[in-house]
Design a protein around this motif. Structure first.
Motif, PDB file in Angstrom:
ATOM      1  N   ILE A   1     -57.146  46.277  11.986  1.00 41.97           N
ATOM      2  CA  ILE A   1     -55.962  45.600  12.521  1.00 41.97           C
ATOM      3  C   ILE A   1     -55.711  44.341  11.698  1.00 41.97           C
ATOM      4  CG2 ILE A   1     -54.895  44.595  14.561  1.00 41.97           C
ATOM      5  CD1 ILE A   1     -56.845  46.225  16.246  1.00 41.97           C
ATOM      6  N   LYS A   2     -54.516  44.239  11.144  1.00 39.65           N
ATOM      7  CA  LYS A   2     -54.212  43.160  10.204  1.00 39.65           C
ATOM      8  C   LYS A   2     -53.276  42.102  10.769  1.00 39.65           C
ATOM      9  CE  LYS A   2     -56.670  45.204   7.094  1.00 39.65           C
ATOM     10  NZ  LYS A   2     -57.995  44.657   6.719  1.00 39.65           N
TER      11      LYS A   2
ATOM     12  N   LEU B   1     -53.412  48.375  10.301  1.00 36.92           N
ATOM     13  CA  LEU B   1     -52.599  48.457  11.513  1.00 36.92           C
ATOM     14  C   LEU B   1     -52.008  47.102  11.876  1.00 36.92           C
ATOM     15  CD1 LEU B   1     -54.935  50.633  13.786  1.00 36.92           C
ATOM     16  CD2 LEU B   1     -53.026  51.418  12.372  1.00 36.92           C
ATOM     17  N   TYR B   2     -50.783  47.136  12.378  1.00 35.63           N
ATOM     18  CA  TYR B   2     -50.158  45.967  12.984  1.00 35.63           C
ATOM     19  C   TYR B   2     -49.752  46.346  14.399  1.00 35.63           C
ATOM     20  CZ  TYR B   2     -49.986  43.737   8.427  1.00 35.63           C
ATOM     21  OH  TYR B   2     -50.334  43.157   7.233  1.00 35.63           O
ATOM     22  N   VAL B   3     -49.968  45.421  15.337  1.00 35.08           N
ATOM     23  CA  VAL B   3     -49.611  45.642  16.731  1.00 35.08           C
ATOM     24  C   VAL B   3     -48.323  44.877  17.020  1.00 35.08           C
ATOM     25  CG1 VAL B   3     -50.301  45.323  19.137  1.00 35.08           C
ATOM     26  CG2 VAL B   3     -52.000  45.973  17.411  1.00 35.08           C
TER      27      VAL B   3
ATOM     28  N   CYS C   1     -49.408  50.702   9.037  1.00 36.54           N
ATOM     29  CA  CYS C   1     -48.794  51.391  10.169  1.00 36.54           C
ATOM     30  C   CYS C   1     -48.663  50.395  11.311  1.00 36.54           C
ATOM     31  CB  CYS C   1     -49.662  52.588  10.593  1.00 36.54           C
ATOM     32  SG  CYS C   1     -49.130  53.385  12.125  1.00 36.54           S
ATOM     33  N   ALA C   2     -47.475  50.304  11.893  1.00 35.27           N
ATOM     34  CA  ALA C   2     -47.262  49.411  13.032  1.00 35.27           C
ATOM     35  C   ALA C   2     -47.207  50.237  14.313  1.00 35.27           C
ATOM     36  CB  ALA C   2     -45.969  48.622  12.858  1.00 35.27           C
ATOM     37  N   LEU C   3     -47.920  49.782  15.334  1.00 33.44           N
ATOM     38  CA  LEU C   3     -47.946  50.444  16.640  1.00 33.44           C
ATOM     39  C   LEU C   3     -47.195  49.558  17.619  1.00 33.44           C
ATOM     40  CD1 LEU C   3     -51.718  51.463  16.587  1.00 33.44           C
ATOM     41  CD2 LEU C   3     -49.740  52.786  15.785  1.00 33.44           C
TER      42      LEU C   3
END
Length: 638
Positions: free
Chosen positions: A277-278, A248-250, A219-221
């Motif tokens: 967070i990846k 997660l990707y930011v 999931c990207a935020l």
């Protein structure tokens, strides 16, 4: 404080984000490149064939990314809809979900084999091309819901090609972004949202969450306006409340050196607390901010460049099944062509489900559709097989294969569809044209049972007509047959029509029925001790002339089958041909000589009409599989 790569996990990916990178944007030291793929650029009309120029643009972009040793990460963007889709109501139109899924399929089909990751952007505010929703509650609710539905459909469509590393990007500075995030991960809307919008959601909206809630790999935020925010970002709370253990990707527009340092510090702190967070994607060409990130990247070991796998994707495929009483045949069909055929004992429901899963697992992706043909009446999408303790249902096919569309059809619906495209090389001509002309077609199949099916021809297209013609009534044709029918009543009384001498046709005219007919002929001929013979033995004895009762049995079989086939033909006037198929017709061609033709053409005042019909024996292999495939192609084209 200045951070270095060594302070982050070895697998943490630092990426750039831009729409159209030149070589100057692909700065040294980064691992990945995120770029949007625009719906209107790939499919200017929103549907149909893609624009070659648009696809070439993205192919060139990916070439540039790969040449610099970066991982191409595509985000399917719909912030600006194609005009044709906007004209049809945009996201207010439920069909937009399927149109967007087609866009996703098109992208993966043409460039998916060179993508590290892909996923739709789950936007929450677009109605038309780029209009804000304002106070139109109905448009707001339906647009958000249909966009979420499109996201689920797109993930499923891409995964059906064998694409992996699929996720969804959420634009967290948009209105209702948290609502969309909660809905996607919890399979429901928040109470506050429902209190305001529930009356404006589409009918039966709850059912759509089965499609919305597709499994994702990440999931990207996206914080597009990170530079306008104060304090730390809320991914820790999102992780706890919504996304769980999903990687997660930011994605952030950094804005300033201070923000960049704060962002790296927040990520490092949350990683220490177990947040999944990846990676981080930063906006390319941001001066000092990007320079700060480059400094961080210089202090550690960079992951090896990603290499695109070869032959990793499998195009859409369908599974077709011919389920008989003894054996089940499962076919793998790609682009309309049968690639593989697997044979299994039919067995129990558990055996059947295991066979479906085995074929699916061998391909490696879920089929787009499954069609299963079985012998038995079709009721509410379910068939209880006549000759096996097995029930076919659409739900069973879906749960065992993951197929998006499933169909259960009668075996002679499949048999009828097998002759839709039949050619001269596939038939033996008994009467009429050497090549089957277009037009309504009738199939009659004396096999284990007696099957009947038809295709109606209208405006250049075929349409299925299914039924149980094999259970029509059969009555004596000659006086000397009365005793035979009377004897049969003592053998199979339950198969007669009330107190008449009419028996179900299948009880004489099939592999199952021939032994009954033979026993009745023997009894009528005065032989009390009738031997038990199989249909094969009876026909062999008849052909050799060694058994007079077998000879009479074969004659009655031939004449009655010819007559009932002719009667069925008169009901439809199948100018496209009458086709005999099945085991008896295939292996006992000698039965279909002049006596058969005489009975077929004997129609009283309709002798000429019956005599003018084209009559064939189908010599097509695996007609059940061929027919199920033809049915599937027709169903998916609607």
């Amino acid at each position: 404080m200045t951070y270095t790569r060594s302070e982050f996990p070895d697998t943490f990916l630092f990426g750039l984000s831009a729409s159209d990178p030149g070589d100057e944007a692909l700065t040294e030291g980064f691992d990945s490149f995120r770029f949007p793929v625009h719906w209107q650029q790939v499919l200017p009309r929103g549907r149909g064939e893609p624009d070659s120029g648009g696809l070439d643009h993205y192919k060139h972009l990916i070439d540039t990314v790969l040449r610099r040793g970066l991982r191409p990460c595509a985000i399917l963007d719909s912030s600006t809809l194609p005009d044709a889709i906007a004209d049809l109501g945009g996201w207010r139109n439920r069909d937009s979900a399927n149109w967007f899924a087609h866009f996703a399929e098109t992208v993966i089909e043409h460039i998916g084999d060179r993508l590290f990751s892909a996923g739709p952007a789950a936007r929450s505010w677009t109605v038309g091309k780029s209009d804000h929703l304002g106070t139109d509650l109905r448009a707001h609710a339906r647009s958000l819901h249909h966009h979420l539905l499109a996201t689920g459909h797109a993930i499923r469509a891409m995964r059906s090609y064998g694409m992996t590393n699929l996720g969804v990007e959420f634009q967290l500075d948009e209105p209702e972004a948290n609502t969309a995030l909660h809905a996607y991960f919890h399979g429901e809307y928040t109470k506050d949202y429902l209190a305001k919008f529930s009356p404006n959601l589409p009918k039966n909206w709850q059912r759509d969450f089965d499609s919305i809630d597709e499994p994702i790999d990440w999931c990207a935020l996206n914080y597009a306006h990170f530079k306008d925010l104060d304090g730390s970002l809320p991914w820790s709370s999102l992780h706890r409340e919504d996304t769980g253990e999903t990687p997660l990707y930011v994605v952030a527009d950094l804005g300033s050196v201070e923000n960049t340092e704060n962002l790296l510090g927040d990520i490092r702190s949350d990683l220490a607390q177990g947040a999944p967070i990846k990676g981080l994607f930063a906006q390319a060409q941001e001066g000092e901010c990007l320079g700060l990130l480059q400094t961080a990247l210089s202090g550690g070991k960079q992951p090896a460049p990603w290499v695109a796998p070869t032959k990793a994707l499998h195009g859409h495929w369908n599974m077709v099944a011919d389920v008989g009483g003894t054996n089940t045949r499962l076919g793998v069909v790609t682009n309309g062509h049968l690639d593989e055929l697997h044979k299994f004992p039919t067995g129990s429901l558990e055996d059947f489900q295991a066979a479906l899963r085995r074929v699916r697992d061998a391909v490696g992706t879920d089929p787009q559709a499954v069609v299963a043909a079985g012998a038995g009446p079709l009721r509410d999408g379910v068939i209880q097989l006549t000759n096996a303790s097995l029930t076919l249902s659409r739900d069973t096919l879906a749960s065992s294969t993951g197929a998006q569309r499933t169909f259960v059809i009668n075996d002679f619906t499949a048999a009828a569809w097998s002759v839709a495209d039949i050619k001269a090389k596939d038939v033996a001509v008994l009467q009429g044209s050497g090549s089957p002309p277009p037009g309504t077609r009738l199939v009659v199949g004396p096999g284990t049972g007696l099957g009947v099916g038809a295709l109606l021809y209208s405006e250049g297209h075929y349409h299925t007509v299914s039924g149980e013609g094999g259970h029509m009534g059969l009555s004596p044709r000659h006086r000397d047959e009365v005793d035979v029918f009377d004897a049969a009543r003592r053998i199979a009384p339950e198969c007669f029509f009330a107190d008449s001498l009419a028996i179900e046709a299948e009880m004489f005219l099939s592999g199952t029925g021939l032994p009954i007919l033979y026993q009745a002929v023997c009894m009528a001929g005065g032989q009390s001790d009738t031997p038990t013979l199989s249909a094969k033995d009876i026909l062999q004895a008849a052909q050799s002339g060694a058994d007079e009762f077998a000879v009479k049995t074969a004659r009655m079989f031939t004449e009655h089958l010819g007559a009932i086939t002719g009667d069925l033909a008169v009901a439809l006037i199948p100018v496209g041909g009458v086709f005999l198929l099945g085991g008896v017709a295939d292996k006992n061609r000698w039965l279909f000589g002049q006596e058969f033709l005489d009975a077929f053409n004997a129609g009283g005042r309709f002798d000429d009409i019956r005599g003018g019909l084209n009559l064939y024996v189908s010599e097509m292999d695996e007609f059940g599989i061929v027919g199920a495939n033809n049915f599937c192609k027709n169903a998916l084209a609607r």
